[in-house]
Scaffold this motif. Structure first.
Motif, PDB file in Angstrom:
ATOM      1  N   ASP A 425       0.610  -1.275  -0.040  1.00 25.15           N
ATOM      2  CA  ASP A 425      -0.009  -0.012  -0.141  1.00 25.15           C
ATOM      3  C   ASP A 425       0.989   1.245   0.140  1.00 25.15           C
ATOM      4  O   ASP A 425       1.493   1.351   0.936  1.00 25.15           O
ATOM      5  CB  ASP A 425      -1.047  -0.076   1.092  1.00 25.15           C
ATOM      6  N   THR A 430       1.180  13.627  -6.287  1.00 26.51           N
ATOM      7  CA  THR A 430       1.446  14.297  -7.376  1.00 26.51           C
ATOM      8  C   THR A 430       2.755  15.053  -7.167  1.00 26.51           C
ATOM      9  O   THR A 430       3.743  15.030  -7.967  1.00 26.51           O
ATOM     10  CB  THR A 430       0.564  15.315  -7.993  1.00 26.51           C
ATOM     11  N   ASP A 517      -1.620  15.740   4.253  1.00 24.96           N
ATOM     12  CA  ASP A 517      -2.421  14.919   4.885  1.00 24.96           C
ATOM     13  C   ASP A 517      -1.901  14.599   6.354  1.00 24.96           C
ATOM     14  O   ASP A 517      -0.910  15.059   6.730  1.00 24.96           O
ATOM     15  CB  ASP A 517      -1.674  13.396   4.354  1.00 24.96           C
ATOM     16  N   ARG A 532      -6.723  14.101   4.281  1.00 22.32           N
ATOM     17  CA  ARG A 532      -6.352  15.421   4.039  1.00 22.32           C
ATOM     18  C   ARG A 532      -6.614  16.191   5.190  1.00 22.32           C
ATOM     19  O   ARG A 532      -7.743  16.163   5.736  1.00 22.32           O
ATOM     20  CB  ARG A 532      -6.881  15.875   2.608  1.00 22.32           C
ATOM     21  N   ARG A 543      -8.224  12.923  -7.572  1.00 20.42           N
ATOM     22  CA  ARG A 543      -8.024  14.190  -6.789  1.00 20.42           C
ATOM     23  C   ARG A 543      -8.883  15.316  -7.349  1.00 20.42           C
ATOM     24  O   ARG A 543      -8.594  15.750  -8.800  1.00 20.42           O
ATOM     25  CB  ARG A 543      -6.727  14.442  -6.914  1.00 20.42           C
TER      26      ARG A 543
HETATM   27  C1  6R9 Z   1      -0.422   9.049  -6.017  1.00 18.84           C
HETATM   28  C2  6R9 Z   1      -1.752   9.843  -5.908  1.00 18.84           C
HETATM   29  C3  6R9 Z   1      -2.487  12.503  -3.355  1.00 18.84           C
HETATM   30  C4  6R9 Z   1      -3.453  12.184  -2.145  1.00 18.84           C
HETATM   31  C5  6R9 Z   1      -2.738  12.113  -0.925  1.00 18.84           C
HETATM   32  C6  6R9 Z   1      -3.447  11.219  -0.167  1.00 18.84           C
HETATM   33  C7  6R9 Z   1      -4.216  10.273  -1.032  1.00 18.84           C
HETATM   34  C8  6R9 Z   1      -2.704   8.721  -2.074  1.00 18.84           C
HETATM   35  C9  6R9 Z   1      -2.546   7.117  -0.446  1.00 18.84           C
HETATM   36  C10 6R9 Z   1      -3.784   7.960  -0.176  1.00 18.84           C
HETATM   37  C11 6R9 Z   1      -4.193   6.910   1.740  1.00 18.84           C
HETATM   38  C12 6R9 Z   1      -2.655   5.891   0.291  1.00 18.84           C
HETATM   39  N1  6R9 Z   1      -3.431   9.044  -0.773  1.00 18.84           N
HETATM   40  N2  6R9 Z   1      -2.163   7.430  -1.709  1.00 18.84           N
HETATM   41  N3  6R9 Z   1      -4.152   7.983   1.188  1.00 18.84           N
HETATM   42  N4  6R9 Z   1      -3.349   5.926   1.332  1.00 18.84           N
HETATM   43  N5  6R9 Z   1      -1.913   4.705  -0.136  1.00 18.84           N
HETATM   44  O1  6R9 Z   1      -2.700   9.479  -5.534  1.00 18.84           O
HETATM   45  O2  6R9 Z   1      -1.342  11.172  -6.048  1.00 18.84           O
HETATM   46  O3  6R9 Z   1      -3.813  12.227  -7.133  1.00 18.84           O
HETATM   47  O4  6R9 Z   1      -1.731  13.678  -5.990  1.00 18.84           O
HETATM   48  O5  6R9 Z   1      -3.359  12.195  -4.385  1.00 18.84           O
HETATM   49  O6  6R9 Z   1      -4.124  10.957  -2.308  1.00 18.84           O
HETATM   50  O7  6R9 Z   1      -4.414  12.101   0.610  1.00 18.84           O
HETATM   51  O8  6R9 Z   1      -2.299  13.228  -0.444  1.00 18.84           O
HETATM   52  P1  6R9 Z   1      -2.479  12.461  -5.837  1.00 18.84           P
END
Ligand code: 6R9
Length: 661
Positions: A425, A430, A517, A532, A543
């Motif tokens: 996981d 981005t 986050d 977030r 997103r």
């Molecule tokens: C790679 C991607 C980023 C936001 C990040 C967070 C959420 C991403 C996660 C996760 C929990 C995970 N997020 N991976 N929350 N577990 N494994 O998704 O990039 O579209 O920029 O989003 O996504 O909140 O800050 P992006």
């Protein structure tokens, strides 16, 4: 269940899953650890983070070829504008394509392309990819594109998408991919912000068995896009589309007769590779800039260390190239490693719920990387289709985009991973360009936890005063040190770049990156992502900012104001709910509610469709006029609304209806 209770119960998770020893010992990260003589994973993680400059130096030399070696790994003299690999010369396209095509991997498959129509598939070798990229690069040059120019691609998941990205990289142009699920409004704002010279698109694409048009969105967006000189149109579905004389050209004609050779320009490692727009707190998407040097290193290194991709693996990352996951793990990471990757155009459940599993069986996919929303969709629809296919070659499973809840973890593990494959996981953004917090293959996993920050990162959890919080406490995720594929800037918006990521802790600890986050660590130090801190939604892993949807709703002529919140959803993670104030004299009706949802879809695209629209007389706001979405959400979900003293209009809270769950 209340959110705090949920967090507590997650942290009491007692199940631990250990990866089978043979899979651990085979893994790239484990082999590096043994080679270096570290006794435990934690000893290795700590050393790599304490010595991050030395670590990234070794990774940059291992994973990338430099045409001129760099003289300095990190130049942090101009914080928060960090520079990596100073003095060197590089091009990520050379690393992703040229070196393989000219070497032993010429005939190795780079992409197994699988179109949505069943049977519409073809393999593209590194040698063929090289030729396609060169022709496109030459055609772009012929159209007047020079180093630093922006090229937008608005394409479905077809080979021309990575080809366009790599062709831009090759000549030093900057690509900006706009997800094909955005509508003309989303495309228009990005094209204009980036001042793109060329837009590459398609006549249409396939979705659930039907050819759908794409080009009309482009024509609409081009009505007010003065920078665009050329629109290149891939014939994908063959539907007739209007072509504007002098501006529009079919892709085949564009590349016809172009040379199969094209010089790869060697660049400063800080030269920009792409701009990707992502959602933040305000309605205006921010153009995140990434650089060649960093992108030639960490996507490949994490594809190797975290996804554990080996030379004979078949890797499938199901993300669309319109998002960062596609950039790093469909294009740059696997290609720089010289791996074979699946490129799939269609949806997971068409023509039936077995499509993905049939692809895994047919192509012998060994490493499979997807999103929780897809896993939950399959979990809900049952195992019947999974059981029809042989998934025994799958060695590694991985997830990204939003929290992977323990139920989905268990389902994925049992049904797709034959109760053997670890589930990686990965938390990242981005802005980070590559994985940041994740288990390695060797890490004992707790379902629902992203485990630990990866080697090379100094990720921490800070309270408001920049103190690292003790185990058991929550706070803001921060990066205490830079990393090679970090964001470099916002396109033409220096003030916002500093404000959003660097201002929070500047007085006390300058150079601390605020991720946006929240997270906690349990008694064993395992990390749990809590979501977030700002108003950003994750709908089916995409997103989207609340403010973007609000401004789209307000652009409907009958809407005066709108407040948008995310409602928890079993499959999508969140769904969009809008509270709308109508203009004076406009009557409420179910038809109008539907019309507003359809309007938002038209403006922003299907990803931003509000599932529900409620009419209200007023929405809670602060004295400075900021919509208090936290309060609206709590009231709508029947939770405690908390402190209302900051509100200018506390009576408006009673106005907010309880929404059906
Ligand atoms: C790679 C991607 C980023 C936001 C990040 C967070 C959420 C991403 C996660 C996760 C929990 C995970 N997020 N991976 N929350 N577990 N494994 O998704 O990039 O579209 O920029 O989003 O996504 O909140 O800050 P992006």
């Amino acid at each position: 269940m209340a959110e705090t209770a949920k967090t507590a119960s997650l942290q009491e998770e007692t199940r631990i899953f250990n990866t089978p020893q043979d899979i651990i010992e085979y893994s790239n990260a484990y082999q590096w650890m043994k080679k270096k003589g570290f006794k435990t994973e934690m000893e290795m993680r700590k050393w790599c983070s304490d010595n991050y400059i030395e670590f990234w130096d070794e990774m940059a030399k291992t994973y990338a070829d430099w045409s001129v070696p760099y003289t300095k790994v990190l130049d942090d003299s101009g914080k928060p504008y960090y520079k990596w690999f100073t003095g060197g010369k590089i091009n990520v396209a050379y690393n992703a394509v040229d070196r393989h095509a000219k070497g032993a991997k010429k005939d190795k498959v780079a992409y197994h392309f699988i179109g949505e129509p069943v049977g519409d598939a073809r393999d593209i070798t590194y040698g063929q990819l090289y030729i396609e990229v060169n022709k496109m690069a030459n055609a772009l040059k012929g159209a007047g594109v020079v180093k630093g120019d922006r090229v937008v691609a608005y394409l479905p998941m077809i080979p021309e998408l990575p080809i366009t990205m790599l062709a831009c990289a090759k000549i030093g142009a900057i690509h900006t991919i706009v997800f094909s699920g955005f509508s003309s409004g989303g495309l228009n704002s990005r094209v204009n912000d980036a001042e793109a010279k060329v837009v590459v698109t398609a006549d249409g694409f396939y979705r659930r068995g039907k050819p759908l048009p794409l080009k009309p969105n482009v024509d609409e967006a081009m009505k007010t896009a003065p920078s665009v000189q050329k629109v290149v149109v891939v014939k994908r579905t063959g539907v007739a589309v209007p072509m504007t004389e002098g501006r529009d050209v079919y892709y085949d004609d564009f590349v016809k007769g172009q040379s199969e050779e094209c010089e790869t320009v060697m660049l400063d490692p800080e030269d920009r590779l792409f701009i990707l727009y992502t959602s933040g707190t305000t309605g205006k998407p921010k153009g995140i800039e990434h650089a060649h040097g960093g992108y030639a290193v960490t996507p490949a290194q994490t594809t190797s260390w975290v996804m554990d991709v080996h030379d004979d693996d078949v890797f499938w990352c199901t993300a669309d190239c319109g998002w960062i996951t596609g950039h790093s793990y469909v294009v740059y990471g696997p290609l720089c490693l010289g791996a074979s990757t699946i490129l799939y155009e269609g949806s997971p459940d068409f023509p039936d719920l077995g499509r993905w599993w049939s692809i895994i069986e047919k192509y012998g996919v060994t490493v499979f990387y997807t999103a929780p929303t897809a896993i939950r969709m399959f979990m809900k629809t049952g195992e019947e289709f999974v059981k029809k296919y042989n998934l025994s070659k799958v060695r590694i499973l991985a997830s990204v985009g939003e929290p992977l809840n323990p139920e989905a973890y268990m389902w994925f593990r049992k049904n797709i991973g034959s109760d053997r494959a670890p589930i990686i996981d990965t938390w990242w953004q981005t802005e980070t360009g590559c994985h940041v917090i994740a288990p390695l293959v060797m890490t004992p996993e707790k379902p629902g936890s992203v485990c630990f920050p990866l080697p090379g990162f100094n990720t921490d959890i800070f309270d408001e005063d920049a103190n690292s919080v003790p185990l058991g406490y929550g706070g803001n995720i921060v990066q205490k040190t830079p990393w090679p594929s970090m964001l470099r800037a916002f396109f033409r918006d220096e003030v916002r770049y500093k404000k959003e990521y660097w201002d929070m802790y500047w007085q006390v600890k300058p150079g601390t990156y605020l991720a946006g986050d929240k997270a906690t660590r349990d008694k064993d130090g395992y990390w749990w992502i809590q979501g977030r801190i700002d108003d950003v939604l994750k709908v089916a892993g995409h997103r989207i900012s609340n403010a973007e949807v609000e401004s789209a709703a307000v652009s409907h002529p009958k809407v005066a104001e709108a407040a948008v919140v995310g409602q928890p959803d079993e499959v999508k993670g969140e769904k969009i709910v809008a509270f709308v104030i109508l203009r004076d004299g406009v009557a409420e009706s179910p038809e109008l509610a539907k019309e507003i949802s359809v309007h938002v879809r038209k403006v922003l695209g299907p990803v931003a469709y509000p599932d529900k629209v409620y009419f209200v007389k007023d929405v809670p706001k602060t004295r400075s006029g900021k919509i208090m979405r936290r309060v609206i959400k709590a009231k709508a979900l029947g939770k405690e609304t908390g402190d209302l003293s900051a509100l200018a209009n506390p009576e408006s809270v009673d106005n907010i209806p309880r929404i059906d769950l």
